[in-house]
Scaffold this motif. Structure first.
Motif, PDB file in Angstrom:
ATOM      1  N   MET A 155       0.830  -1.205   0.000  1.00 31.99           N
ATOM      2  CA  MET A 155       0.000   0.000   0.000  1.00 31.99           C
ATOM      3  C   MET A 155       0.869   1.262   0.000  1.00 31.99           C
ATOM      4  N   ASP A 158       2.506   2.337  -3.383  1.00 38.40           N
ATOM      5  CA  ASP A 158       1.573   2.909  -4.358  1.00 38.40           C
ATOM      6  C   ASP A 158       1.256   4.380  -4.083  1.00 38.40           C
ATOM      7  N   LEU A 180      -9.739   5.868   2.919  1.00 42.71           N
ATOM      8  CA  LEU A 180      -9.716   5.554   1.487  1.00 42.71           C
ATOM      9  C   LEU A 180     -10.891   4.663   1.095  1.00 42.71           C
ATOM     10  N   GLY A 183     -12.292   0.059  -2.474  1.00 38.62           N
ATOM     11  CA  GLY A 183     -11.804  -0.428  -3.751  1.00 38.62           C
ATOM     12  C   GLY A 183     -10.351  -0.103  -4.026  1.00 38.62           C
ATOM     13  N   GLU A 184      -9.770   0.816  -3.249  1.00 42.14           N
ATOM     14  CA  GLU A 184      -8.357   1.157  -3.425  1.00 42.14           C
ATOM     15  C   GLU A 184      -7.437   0.277  -2.589  1.00 42.14           C
ATOM     16  N   HIS A 186      -5.378  -2.943  -1.642  1.00 38.45           N
ATOM     17  CA  HIS A 186      -4.728  -4.039  -2.353  1.00 38.45           C
ATOM     18  C   HIS A 186      -5.430  -5.356  -1.994  1.00 38.45           C
ATOM     19  N   LYS A 190     -12.890  -5.026  -8.216  1.00 38.09           N
ATOM     20  CA  LYS A 190     -14.149  -4.313  -8.450  1.00 38.09           C
ATOM     21  C   LYS A 190     -15.339  -5.099  -7.928  1.00 38.09           C
ATOM     22  N   THR A 203     -15.517   2.289   2.873  1.00 37.88           N
ATOM     23  CA  THR A 203     -14.118   2.687   3.078  1.00 37.88           C
ATOM     24  C   THR A 203     -13.338   1.537   3.708  1.00 37.88           C
ATOM     25  N   SER A 382     -11.995  -6.456 -12.634  1.00 38.10           N
ATOM     26  CA  SER A 382     -10.785  -5.636 -12.526  1.00 38.10           C
ATOM     27  C   SER A 382     -10.813  -4.574 -13.600  1.00 38.10           C
TER      28      SER A 382
END
Length: 414
Positions: A155, A158, A180, A183-184, A186, A190, A203, A382
């Motif tokens: 994480m 990125d 966050l 979906g963000e 790791h 989707k 979140t 994805s």
């Protein structure tokens, strides 16, 4: 970094293929560059691009014609995998000068466990040195995440690109990660994000506080695992041998009597396909290669395999491939046992890594790229198709490997 706990680095090379091309040809530096399959074809797809190209709206998976429309000066190059292999080997060679505990994840990223090394007291300075050496010696930019476990290190790497170094401590998780979108995170694709959203888990913080039993009902064993990660908990060690693991999921059935009846034999394959599919889905993995086993009444046994264009886990897909192999290789003699095995497994959320340059440029020959992308997004959940495995749909009597696995197997032998 604190004196207690592990110190894990995640090294992520920035725009690797494009960066390698710019290192090879200095005239490309500072220019918008993209590496794409079928460069001369209208259906060619951008696999990776430089940050200069991204500034003009060029993105991974974008058709070349659209990329050139966004950036008329875009320089589009075909892939050169010998060049990428050479640069990757040099990159990992530098990493192993600091610790033996280096776990390659793909051709352009890997983990390092720096805990019991002389560099542990100066982790940030060591990361700066590694990043500087990769830049100066190989002319390749990288981002590095530093954290007490692999998940947090990934994480962190990125968070700042290109050429970023980020430290992420477990105590910082509530402030940095929890706000966050889930979906963000790791490991959350989707489809998984959509399922979590259905439980009002929007979140990473929501996931960290979610009811474990509800998560398990929704996502199986992966639910509690994701909750732990959302809380900054991840105990998986850095394992240098992990890249070489080739696990499998299979099942076989001995018939009640020797049979040459097609309908009866195909019914067995249908049951086996359903069983293998169920096990793959429980393990949340997909098979990139499929084997069938045929044992005749005289106990002669043969195995035949097919390396798949895209990873699969659905019973109908498994059955169709098994049926094709069966009719191609069955000699019409009576059979006493049939078996199906899926190998070269990839995690379901990471399966899109297989659907890269090698496969989707082939798929593009058969259907418009936008339709193909929609199908892939719907099927695999994805939105990003990344660098991954070379998967050709060839039959073989021996086991086969993906591009990344071939590369690392060769590296292991050297």
């Amino acid at each position: 970094m604190p004196g207690k706990g592990r110190i894990i680095f995640h090294i992520d090379m920035n725009s690797f293929y494009a960066s390698v091309e710019m290192a090879y040809d200095p005239a490309l530096r500072g220019k918008p560059v993209a590496v794409a399959g079928n460069v001369k074809e209208r259906k060619g797809i951008v696999v990776t691009c430089s940050y200069e190209a991204r500034a003009h709206g060029v993105k991974t998976t974008m058709p070349v014609w659209e990329a050139k429309r966004n950036c008329p000066d875009l320089i589009v190059l075909p892939p050169n995998f010998d060049r990428y292999r050479s640069s990757s080997r040099a990159m990992f060679s530098i990493l192993r000068e600091y610790t033996d505990l280096v776990e390659p994840v793909s051709i352009d990223e890997g983990y390092m466990d720096m805990t019991d090394t002389p560099y542990s007291r100066n982790a940030y300075e060591t990361a700066k040195e590694i990043q500087s050496r990769l830049q100066k010696e190989l002319l390749l930019p990288s981002s590095i995440g530093i954290a007490p476990n692999k998940f947090l290190a990934k994480m962190a790497s990125d968070m700042k690109k290109p050429l970023g170094i980020t430290i992420l401590r477990k105590r910082e998780v509530p402030d940095i990660l929890w706000p966050l979108p889930v979906g963000e995170m790791h490991g959350v694709g989707k489809k998984t994000a959509e399922k979590l959203n259905g439980l009002s888990i929007d979140t990473i913080g929501d996931l960290a506080a979610a009811d474990e039993h509800s998560l398990k009902r929704l996502l199986g064993i992966n639910g509690p695992r994701l909750k732990n990660k959302a809380n900054g908990i991840h105990h998986a060690p850095v394992d240098p041998e992990r890249i070489y693991e080739f696990k499998s999921v299979g099942n076989s059935s001995t018939l009640s009597h020797d049979s040459a009846d097609e309908d009866e034999l195909l019914a067995v394959f249908r049951k086996l396909s359903a069983s293998v599919s169920d096990r793959l889905q429980r393990k949340e993995v997909m098979a990139s290669k499929l084997f069938i086993m045929i044992r005749y009444a005289d106990w002669k046994t043969i195995t035949r395999s097919i390396t798949l264009k895209n990873p699969i886990d659905q019973k109908n897909e498994i059955y169709n491939e098994a049926e094709h192999l069966f009719f191609k290789h069955w000699n019409k003699n009576p059979i006493r046992l049939l078996g199906i095995t899926g190998t070269d497994l990839v995690e379901k959320e990471q399966a899109y890594k297989q659907l890269d340059l090698f496969s989707f440029t082939e798929d593009a020959k058969d259907e418009p790229i936008q339709q193909m992308m929609e199908k892939l997004n719907e099927k695999y959940g994805s939105k990003l198709i990344r660098k991954g495995a070379k998967v050709k749909k060839d039959e073989s009597k021996t086991s086969g490997t993906s591009f990344n696995k071939d590369f690392f197997q060769d590296e292991k032998k050297s």
